[in-house]
Design a protein around this motif. Structure first.
Motif, mmCIF file in Angstrom:
data_model
loop_
_atom_site.group_PDB
_atom_site.id
_atom_site.type_symbol
_atom_site.label_atom_id
_atom_site.label_comp_id
_atom_site.label_asym_id
_atom_site.label_seq_id
_atom_site.Cartn_x
_atom_site.Cartn_y
_atom_site.Cartn_z
ATOM 1 N N GLY A 100 29.029 7.387 -20.204
ATOM 2 C CA GLY A 100 28.493 6.614 -21.317
ATOM 3 C C GLY A 100 27.291 7.329 -21.915
ATOM 4 O O GLY A 100 27.388 8.458 -22.373
ATOM 5 N N HIS A 101 26.134 6.639 -21.882
ATOM 6 C CA HIS A 101 24.884 7.254 -22.343
ATOM 7 C C HIS A 101 23.969 7.552 -21.157
ATOM 8 O O HIS A 101 22.774 7.751 -21.350
ATOM 9 N N GLU A 102 24.551 7.584 -19.970
ATOM 10 C CA GLU A 102 23.766 7.904 -18.772
ATOM 11 C C GLU A 102 24.047 9.351 -18.377
ATOM 12 O O GLU A 102 25.149 9.698 -17.960
ATOM 13 N N LEU A 103 23.011 10.174 -18.524
ATOM 14 C CA LEU A 103 23.110 11.596 -18.208
ATOM 15 C C LEU A 103 22.560 11.822 -16.806
ATOM 16 O O LEU A 103 21.511 11.289 -16.449
ATOM 17 N N VAL A 104 23.266 12.625 -15.999
ATOM 18 C CA VAL A 104 22.825 12.887 -14.623
ATOM 19 C C VAL A 104 22.640 14.391 -14.434
ATOM 20 O O VAL A 104 23.556 15.178 -14.712
ATOM 21 N N LEU A 105 21.459 14.762 -13.985
ATOM 22 C CA LEU A 105 21.167 16.151 -13.613
ATOM 23 C C LEU A 105 21.513 16.301 -12.138
ATOM 24 O O LEU A 105 20.921 15.639 -11.283
ATOM 25 N N VAL A 106 22.480 17.158 -11.847
ATOM 26 C CA VAL A 106 23.010 17.276 -10.484
ATOM 27 C C VAL A 106 22.482 18.559 -9.843
ATOM 28 O O VAL A 106 22.786 19.669 -10.296
ATOM 29 N N GLY A 107 21.699 18.413 -8.795
ATOM 30 C CA GLY A 107 21.167 19.563 -8.073
ATOM 31 C C GLY A 107 22.229 20.210 -7.213
ATOM 32 O O GLY A 107 22.920 19.529 -6.442
#
Length: 487
Positions: A162-169
């Motif tokens: 959706g509009h939820e962005l996740v930065l994945v380490g």
């Protein structure tokens, strides 16, 4: 308009036009300078901190350069070099190990790699095992290379739901906030992935989807278990000795590349830096980043990749990078199908050493960096790791050897063997240093006077803190003496 203004105002149409043009130039100049100073221009053009790569131009077709002579090999493998005598090497070591600054528990072991034979082991005091400190990184990096391979790269990515962005380490030990210039990358010996580059790629992908507002989460769940070892000193994190070990940290966990202060929450600090980079690229980020794992349904958006593992290993060894070693410990565990934790990493080290034929004896290992004062290791294990990594039959492990700092020149050995009595070993001793309060050590390779390649390990782990510099100088003299050996 006043009478004075009428007198100063040009009467002709051309004159009035010239004045108006001059005023526009002045106003634009002042306004532009102000916008530049306030950073507005950066936000408009999206070039806040990105380096601009030079245009590659092919050489002229008629250019013909002479072939350069090959550089002489350093620490070459010369099968014709003479075999050192064990008794002669032992005698040399006995002459150089009597410095009282070395304390009551000292071990020195030397093997001949050219002819594959153990030469001598001297030990003063008990027990048989030693506190390895940072020489433990030799085992950790060897394990990572063996499990993952020297060309392996770690990815830092973004996903969208959706509009939820996740930065994945992805557990990249060299991830930086900003991209390096080509010159800086050349000097560093690697070109790190950066959050600014990931932000640029992510912003492009979001604009293509007509999204300009997101909420940002940070997923650092690749690593599990405690982020701080219970076997470390309690003040290591608070005194900025080491950062918590998480799957996302930028600039080695420092609050900035030049601050010297480590963040207590490196994953969220990286998330905040990423948010700022997104905003400068026209993406509105609501609120501050929060820790929350990505959902399985999130769609991949963008990614950046680390340098090859071999380059990371060289840096970890050369700079004695603690967080990097701990991250590689976990990466090896994940690659071997275990949990990315201290326990999973240590189990992977033990299993890998066994597979490589390296006996650990009664070794006690709690971490990958050697920061734990409770780690214990036999000197023979260090010699065996060096021998395996230096073997022509194991090219995939070669970065462990090429990463060893050179005495008097590079890394943690740059300021070593600089005194007159250390001069014979300058440039010929390549070693991993080891330093904790009361512990000093060296483990690496030496080419002696006859061209024989030696592996050596020397650790003193009951040094009076007041004698630390004296003990370090004594180990330098021991390694320099081995370099002069025509034994």
């Amino acid at each position: 308009m006043s009478d004075r203004e009428r007198l100063l105002w040009p009467r002709s149409r051309a004159g009035r036009a010239a004045v108006v043009l001059l005023l526009c130039v002045v106003l634009l100049g002042v306004g532009g300078y102000g916008a530049y100073q306030c950073g507005w221009v950066d936000g408009l053009v999206g070039q806040d901190d990105e380096s601009v790569n030079p245009v590659e131009v092919a050489p002229p077709a008629t250019l013909r350069l002479p072939k350069a002579a090959p550089a002489p090999q350093v620490l070459r493998w010369d099968a014709g070099a003479p075999t050192p005598g064990s008794s002669a090497v032992g005698k040399l070591l006995r002459r150089t190990t009597g410095d009282p600054d070395l304390g009551g528990h000292l071990g020195v072991a030397v093997s001949d790699l050219t002819h594959d034979r153990q030469l001598v082991t001297l030990q003063f005091g008990r027990p048989q095992l030693f506190t390895p400190a940072s020489t433990l990184k030799l085992l950790t990096t060897t394990t990572a290379l063996q499990v993952l391979g020297p060309d392996y790269r770690f990815s830092t990515s973004t996903v969208l739901a959706g509009h939820e962005l996740v930065l994945v380490g992805g557990g990249d030990p060299l991830l930086a906030r900003r991209s390096l210039s080509p010159k800086a990358a050349l000097e560093a010996g690697y070109d790190p992935a950066s959050l600014t580059e990931l932000a640029s790629r992510t912003a492009i992908a979001l604009h293509q989807r007509h999204i300009d507002t997101v909420r940002l989460d940070v997923d650092a769940t690749l690593f599990t278990g405690p982020a701080v070892s219970p076997h470390w000193e309690s003040d290591y994190v608070s005194s900025s000795v080491v950062s918590p070990i998480v799957a996302l940290l930028a600039d080695r966990g420092y609050t900035s590349a030049a601050s010297g202060i480590r963040s207590a929450g490196p994953a969220l600090a990286a998330g905040d830096a990423f948010s700022q980079a997104l905003r400068r690229r026209g993406i509105k980020v609501t609120d501050r980043a929060r820790l929350d794992p990505a959902s399985a349904s999130a769609a991949p958006l963008a990614r950046v990749n680390s340098p090859p593992l071999a380059q990371i290993v060289e840096y970890v060894i050369g700079a004695s990078y603690n967080e990097g070693a701990e991250m590689l410990l976990r990466q090896a565990a994940v690659g071997a199908g275990r949990s990315g934790s201290f326990a999973g990493g240590v189990a992977t080290v033990r299993d890998t050493m066994r597979r490589l034929g390296i006996a650990l004896g009664g070794a006690v290992i709690y971490d990958g960096s050697g920061l734990s004062r409770h780690d214990r290791l036999p000197l023979a294990a260090l010699l065996d790791v060096l021998e395996v990594a230096a073997s022509p039959d194991r090219p995939s492990l070669r970065a462990v050897i090429t990463g060893l700092p050179v005495a008097g020149f590079t890394g943690t050995m740059a300021a070593r063997l600089l005194e007159a009595d250390g001069a014979p070993g300058r440039g010929l001793v390549r070693a991993k240093t080891a330093t904790l309060t009361g512990v000093t050590g060296l483990a690496g390779l030496i080419q002696d006077r006859d061209g024989t390649l030696l592996a050596f390990a020397a650790i003193a782990d009951r040094v009076d803190p007041i004698d630390t510099l004296g003990a370090r100088a004594a180990l330098d003299r021991i390694s320099a003496a081995l370099a002069t050996c025509g034994c």
